[in-house]
Design an enzyme around this catalytic site. Structure first.
Site, short mmCIF file in Angstrom:
data_model
loop_
_atom_site.label_atom_id
_atom_site.label_comp_id
_atom_site.label_asym_id
_atom_site.label_seq_id
_atom_site.Cartn_x
_atom_site.Cartn_y
_atom_site.Cartn_z
N TYR A 184 0.83 -1.20 0.00
CA TYR A 184 0.00 0.00 0.00
C TYR A 184 0.87 1.26 0.00
O TYR A 184 1.53 1.58 0.98
CB TYR A 184 -0.93 0.02 1.21
CG TYR A 184 -1.83 -1.19 1.33
CD1 TYR A 184 -2.34 -1.83 0.21
CD2 TYR A 184 -2.19 -1.68 2.58
CE1 TYR A 184 -3.17 -2.94 0.32
CE2 TYR A 184 -3.04 -2.78 2.71
CZ TYR A 184 -3.51 -3.41 1.57
OH TYR A 184 -4.33 -4.51 1.68
N HIS A 208 -0.11 -12.10 0.77
CA HIS A 208 -0.94 -11.08 0.14
C HIS A 208 -1.29 -11.44 -1.30
O HIS A 208 -0.41 -11.56 -2.15
CB HIS A 208 -0.19 -9.75 0.19
CG HIS A 208 -1.05 -8.57 -0.09
ND1 HIS A 208 -0.58 -7.28 -0.05
CD2 HIS A 208 -2.37 -8.46 -0.39
CE1 HIS A 208 -1.55 -6.43 -0.32
NE2 HIS A 208 -2.64 -7.14 -0.55
#
Length: 349
Positions: free
Chosen positions: A83, A147
């Protein structure tokens, strides 16, 4: 120092006076996340916006939002080095350093580092965890998730990545391990194939007004409560908002059209689609739904500022507009559970 909800924090209390007591009562509840040591709030702080994922942010406001969230009762924060190219972890870490370590749980992720950059190797897992700890200002991560595992071979996740995380868990560097991703099929495959049990899974965009796939599978995925189930993106990455989400949103056009229809139908009943969507995903239908493992243990809500935090709490502390909700739900009758391709995995049928 200010003392709020049993937490001593430097600085002045910025709590909004108009946050309903019902919202504070909600977020102060605690539920055990599977077999982990984590007793988490049913609303978690999704920290991806702190990396500028959905637009520019004021980092100082983001730091304040984290501290304010803890003051309100939210104690679970989720982030990833992906992110904002580690920016979200850095901003979150600035806030966590100001908080007592026993006032929060934090999860981050390994394996994805860019839109097309993936490395789930054992060597990278170890270095990534150490780097995340440094950015977040903690010695130990409560939970680490692989992820978006659908972008690589799931056999690598099973045979290399999960064992690497398990070693870190045994060494006390992390408290729990799991996987995250979009296609529902990834969870059963990894859980059935791995000799190392998962502690938690994170599913996104599958428990909201247009999709109930997570609820249909949750009893099996939770293994009667042994595996913690984390729900993310109750607004379906912005699809369930008046703006319809970012330009890059991967939903098929028919689903985007239905979302625009849902916005209009909610307005007819003087409500906002995003508000109804948030309440729909977060608020369980019965008090014991979470404990009976028919509802996610916690739902991550993306927050970028104190204003956004307070707005979401006000929504959650206000009763749903049942007419608006029903009208919005009906807009998705012909496209319910429509999904999109993510990584190497075709859309769920």
């Amino acid at each position: 120092k200010s003392l709020y909800f049993g937490v001593a924090i430097e600085g002045e209390l910025r709590m909004a006076n108009d946050v309903p007591g019902a919202a504070l009562e909600l977020v102060r509840q605690r539920y055990r996340l599977g077999r982990t040591h984590m007793d988490v709030s049913p609303v978690g702080f999704g920290a991806s916006p702190l990396g500028g994922t959905f637009g520019s942010i004021d980092e100082a406001d983001g730091v304040d939002a984290v501290i304010e969230a803890v003051r309100c009762g939210i104690n679970y924060f989720d982030v990833s080095p992906y992110y904002g190219d580690t920016r979200a972890e850095a901003v979150l870490g600035r806030a966590l350093r100001q908080l007592p370590r026993d006032s929060f749980f934090v999860s981050t992720k390994v394996g994805r580092y860019g839109s097309s950059t993936f490395d789930f190797s054992a060597e990278k897992v170890a270095s990534s965890v150490n780097e995340s700890c440094a950015r977040l200002g903690v010695e130990k991560l409560d939970l680490v998730l692989c992820h978006d595992v659908e972008f690589v071979s799931l056999d690598q996740i099973v045979n290399e990545t999960i064992p690497a995380l398990h070693k870190l868990k045994e060494a006390g560097k992390i408290g729990a391990l799991g996987i995250s991703g979009y296609p529902m099929s990834i969870f059963s495959y990894v859980m059935d194939s791995s000799t190392i049990p998962l502690d938690a899974i994170l599913s996104y965009c599958h428990h909201n007004l247009h999709d109930n796939a997570l609820l249909r599978a949750i009893k099996d995925l939770s293994c009667d409560g042994a595996v913690g189930v984390i729900n993310a993106s109750p607004l379906s990455m912005g699809l369930l908002t008046e703006s319809g989400g970012p330009d890059w949103h991967p939903a098929p056009q028919a689903l985007k059209d239905a979302s625009r229809l849902a916005v209009a139908r909610a307005k007819k009943f003087k409500s906002d689609l995003a508000a109804e969507a948030l309440r729909y995903s977060v608020l369980p239908p019965t008090a014991d739904a979470i404990q009976n493992h028919t509802w996610p243990t916690t739902t991550l809500v993306g927050i970028d500022s104190v204003r956004t935090l307070h707005k979401n709490l006000r929504i959650l502390g206000t009763p749903a507009n049942e007419c608006a909700r029903a009208a919005a739900l009906s807009a998705f009758d012909n496209v319910r559970n429509t999904s999109w391709t993510s990584g190497l995995v075709a859309p769920d049928s």
